[in-house]
Motif scaffolding. Structure first.
Motif, short mmCIF file in Angstrom:
data_model
loop_
_atom_site.label_atom_id
_atom_site.label_comp_id
_atom_site.label_asym_id
_atom_site.label_seq_id
_atom_site.Cartn_x
_atom_site.Cartn_y
_atom_site.Cartn_z
N GLY A 1 0.78 -1.23 0.00
CA GLY A 1 0.00 0.00 0.00
C GLY A 1 0.81 1.27 0.00
N ALA A 2 2.07 1.21 0.40
CA ALA A 2 2.91 2.41 0.48
C ALA A 2 3.49 2.77 -0.88
CB ALA A 2 4.03 2.20 1.49
N PRO A 3 3.80 4.04 -1.12
CA PRO A 3 4.49 4.41 -2.37
C PRO A 3 5.83 3.70 -2.45
CG PRO A 3 3.64 6.36 -1.24
CD PRO A 3 3.49 5.22 -0.28
N LEU A 4 6.17 3.21 -3.62
CA LEU A 4 7.43 2.48 -3.78
C LEU A 4 8.65 3.36 -3.55
CD1 LEU A 4 6.40 0.29 -6.82
CD2 LEU A 4 7.14 -0.58 -4.58
N ASP A 5 8.49 4.67 -3.75
CA ASP A 5 9.67 5.52 -3.56
C ASP A 5 10.06 5.69 -2.10
OD1 ASP A 5 7.74 7.29 -2.65
OD2 ASP A 5 7.89 8.66 -4.35
N VAL A 6 9.26 5.14 -1.17
CA VAL A 6 9.66 5.15 0.24
C VAL A 6 10.98 4.39 0.40
CG1 VAL A 6 9.08 4.25 2.54
CG2 VAL A 6 7.35 5.46 1.19
N TRP A 7 11.14 3.30 -0.36
CA TRP A 7 12.37 2.50 -0.26
C TRP A 7 13.59 3.33 -0.66
CZ3 TRP A 7 12.34 -2.27 1.93
CH2 TRP A 7 11.08 -2.87 2.08
N GLU A 8 13.46 4.08 -1.74
CA GLU A 8 14.56 4.93 -2.19
C GLU A 8 14.80 6.06 -1.21
OE1 GLU A 8 14.53 5.48 -6.70
OE2 GLU A 8 12.46 4.84 -6.31
N GLU A 9 13.72 6.59 -0.67
CA GLU A 9 13.83 7.70 0.29
C GLU A 9 14.60 7.28 1.54
OE1 GLU A 9 10.74 9.35 3.61
OE2 GLU A 9 9.94 9.10 1.58
N VAL A 10 14.32 6.08 2.06
CA VAL A 10 14.94 5.64 3.31
C VAL A 10 16.36 5.11 3.09
CG1 VAL A 10 14.76 4.00 5.23
CG2 VAL A 10 12.71 5.15 4.37
N THR A 11 16.57 4.35 2.01
CA THR A 11 17.86 3.69 1.82
C THR A 11 18.82 4.50 0.95
OG1 THR A 11 17.16 2.50 -0.18
CG2 THR A 11 16.72 1.45 1.96
#
Length: 275
Positions: free
Chosen positions: A187-197
């Motif tokens: 459900g979360a935007p996929l760019d959260v992964w790029e944002e955090v890592t």
């Protein structure tokens, strides 16, 4: 075609055999428009069995009009019909559908809530997506001396707001915490992964070892037709449902590679048979 062809266009089509499809297309557009107008008048009187074909027809021609039909009888429809009507909105799904889907998250029927959550998974700019992002960020950690290891921790049991967003009772034979993680990631935007890592999708997927998190990414990439994340996943895990999301060049390359792989397998079998 009716949006770009006037009478001169119709005349030109009559002069060209290779444009023989134009009259039928124009007739189909006229019929769809008439059906949509008819549906708006008679929707409430239609039997349940006849509503879905009409809804699909209207949705293809005018997504907002189709959503208005669903909303017009929402409170009097059965749970089965509400769920089916929501599912029909998957075609042409967009941000304008969010208000109805948020309403459906509070539906008394679990089947309706489940469809609403699934549709919202396909809207990465929705309010629910941001709520899922807030739940996902604290679960993603980079480890190691060079911060090149990826660890995903399991979520805590959801509060009432989490249950409303679809983090309720897991399916049979599923780890509750693993299932909640999968639903949060989906459900979360996929760019959260790029944002955090700080990593691109390819690096993220290559370093991700949690199966539930990867399953959530696969679902999100498929539902949102994200070509970059689909390619990143397919580089490590075969999932045919992600192929349509690939960019055209990547689909062609994948087809070429698969054809060669199948050819190699057949060649080995033939060699063994002859031997």
């Amino acid at each position: 075609p009716s949006a770009v062809l006037d009478h001169r266009g119709e005349w030109l089509a009559s002069q060209r055999p290779d444009w023989s499809w134009v009259p039928d297309a124009l007739a189909g557009a006229t019929a769809r428009s008439a059906a949509a107008e008819h549906a708006e008048v008679d929707w409430a009187q239609l039997p349940s069995s006849e509503r879905l074909p009409v809804l699909a027809l209207v949705r293809a021609d005018d997504p907002a009009a189709a959503r208005a039909l669903v909303e017009s009888t929402w409170r009097s429809d059965s749970a089965r019909d509400r769920a089916a009507h929501l599912e029909a909105l998957r075609v042409g799904l967009g941000p304008d559908d969010e208000a109805l889907l948020e309403l459906a998250l509070d539906d008394r029927a679990a089947s309706v809530r489940a469809v609403a959550a699934s549709l919202l998974d396909a809207l990465p700019a929705s309010g629910r997506a941001e709520r899922m992002a807030a739940r996902l960020r604290p679960l993603i950690h980079t480890r190691g001396r060079r911060r090149r290891e990826l660890e995903v921790t399991l979520p805590h049991p959801p509060d009432a707001a989490g249950v409303r967003d679809g983090l309720g009772k897991p399916p049979p034979r599923r780890s509750a915490h693993g299932w909640w993680l999968e639903r949060i990631v989906a459900g979360a935007p996929l760019d959260v992964w790029e944002e955090v890592t700080g990593w691109d999708p390819a690096a993220t997927v290559s370093r991700l070892t949690d199966a539930d998190a990867l399953s959530g990414i696969r679902q999100a990439a498929r539902l949102r037709n994200d070509p970059v994340w689909a390619a990143a996943v397919l580089a490590h895990v075969w999932d045919p449902t992600l192929v349509p999301a690939l960019a055209r060049a990547d689909r062609a390359r994948l087809g070429h590679d698969l054809a060669h792989a199948v050819g190699d397998v057949l060649a080995r079998h033939l060699d063994q048979a002859e031997g």
